[in-house]
Motif scaffolding. Structure first.
Motif, PDB file in Angstrom:
ATOM      1  N   UNK A   1       0.834  -1.190   0.000  1.00 58.09           N
ATOM      2  CA  UNK A   1       0.000   0.000   0.000  1.00 58.09           C
ATOM      3  C   UNK A   1       0.870   1.242   0.000  1.00 58.09           C
ATOM      4  N   UNK A   2       0.358   2.272  -0.627  1.00 57.42           N
ATOM      5  CA  UNK A   2       1.099   3.527  -0.592  1.00 57.42           C
ATOM      6  C   UNK A   2       0.591   4.394   0.559  1.00 57.42           C
ATOM      7  N   UNK A   3       1.203   5.547   0.761  1.00 56.79           N
ATOM      8  CA  UNK A   3       0.863   6.409   1.892  1.00 56.79           C
ATOM      9  C   UNK A   3      -0.587   6.871   1.830  1.00 56.79           C
ATOM     10  N   UNK A   4      -1.087   7.164   0.631  1.00 56.85           N
ATOM     11  CA  UNK A   4      -2.472   7.608   0.479  1.00 56.85           C
ATOM     12  C   UNK A   4      -3.433   6.493   0.868  1.00 56.85           C
ATOM     13  N   UNK A   5      -3.164   5.279   0.427  1.00 55.11           N
ATOM     14  CA  UNK A   5      -4.017   4.141   0.768  1.00 55.11           C
ATOM     15  C   UNK A   5      -3.979   3.875   2.274  1.00 55.11           C
ATOM     16  N   UNK A   6      -2.798   4.008   2.880  1.00 53.87           N
ATOM     17  CA  UNK A   6      -2.679   3.818   4.328  1.00 53.87           C
ATOM     18  C   UNK A   6      -3.509   4.851   5.079  1.00 53.87           C
ATOM     19  N   UNK A   7      -3.452   6.111   4.613  1.00 50.10           N
ATOM     20  CA  UNK A   7      -4.210   7.182   5.249  1.00 50.10           C
ATOM     21  C   UNK A   7      -5.704   6.918   5.095  1.00 50.10           C
ATOM     22  N   UNK A   8      -6.123   6.524   3.921  1.00 46.32           N
ATOM     23  CA  UNK A   8      -7.534   6.242   3.670  1.00 46.32           C
ATOM     24  C   UNK A   8      -8.004   5.081   4.537  1.00 46.32           C
ATOM     25  N   UNK A   9      -7.205   4.032   4.638  1.00 43.30           N
ATOM     26  CA  UNK A   9      -7.554   2.883   5.473  1.00 43.30           C
ATOM     27  C   UNK A   9      -7.688   3.317   6.933  1.00 43.30           C
ATOM     28  N   UNK A  10      -6.759   4.123   7.397  1.00 36.36           N
ATOM     29  CA  UNK A  10      -6.798   4.599   8.780  1.00 36.36           C
ATOM     30  C   UNK A  10      -8.043   5.453   9.022  1.00 36.36           C
ATOM     31  N   UNK A  11      -8.396   6.289   8.048  1.00 34.16           N
ATOM     32  CA  UNK A  11      -9.589   7.122   8.183  1.00 34.16           C
ATOM     33  C   UNK A  11     -10.847   6.259   8.213  1.00 34.16           C
ATOM     34  N   UNK A  12     -10.893   5.249   7.360  1.00 36.73           N
ATOM     35  CA  UNK A  12     -12.040   4.345   7.313  1.00 36.73           C
ATOM     36  C   UNK A  12     -12.170   3.587   8.633  1.00 36.73           C
ATOM     37  N   UNK A  13     -11.050   3.109   9.162  1.00 36.92           N
ATOM     38  CA  UNK A  13     -11.056   2.405  10.445  1.00 36.92           C
ATOM     39  C   UNK A  13     -11.555   3.323  11.556  1.00 36.92           C
ATOM     40  N   UNK A  14     -11.126   4.588  11.529  1.00 38.36           N
ATOM     41  CA  UNK A  14     -11.552   5.557  12.542  1.00 38.36           C
ATOM     42  C   UNK A  14     -13.057   5.809  12.445  1.00 38.36           C
ATOM     43  N   UNK A  15     -13.567   5.977  11.220  1.00 35.43           N
ATOM     44  CA  UNK A  15     -15.002   6.217  11.034  1.00 35.43           C
ATOM     45  C   UNK A  15     -15.824   5.022  11.515  1.00 35.43           C
ATOM     46  N   UNK A  16     -15.364   3.818  11.202  1.00 37.09           N
ATOM     47  CA  UNK A  16     -16.077   2.615  11.642  1.00 37.09           C
ATOM     48  C   UNK A  16     -16.032   2.523  13.171  1.00 37.09           C
TER      49      UNK A  16
END
Length: 84
Positions: free
Chosen positions: A1-16
């Motif tokens: 994963x790249x940095x953008x995908x990592x950030x998006x995954x982290x944001x999604x995890x936070x929202x969930x």
């Protein structure tokens, strides 16, 4: 994963996590979401099948989540007895 995908995954995890924390009868402290692209895997434990279903349905309502996979174990701590 790249940095953008990592950030998006982290944001999604936070929202969930935030959505799960808003559930009044589900102990979200025992559930850990992991995002893999647009799929979220819920790991941990819940007291009842009802709580597991509520957690999955709640995670499915988060913007950006397209699929939810449950790896939740049932503890049965606060559930009704299974005996008849």
């Amino acid at each position: 994963m790249n940095a953008t995908a990592d950030k998006t995954a982290a944001e999604l995890e936070q929202k969930v996590s935030e959505r799960l924390a808003a559930l009044p009868d589900v102990d979200s402290s025992t559930i850990e979401p992991h995002a893999e692209g647009t799929k979220v895997v819920l790991e941990g434990s819940v007291d009842t099948v009802f709580s597991a279903r509520k957690a999955v349905l709640s995670a499915e309502t988060v913007d950006g989540v397209h699929d939810v996979e449950s790896h939740l174990a049932l503890t049965g701590k606060n559930g009704a007895s299974a005996s008849h």
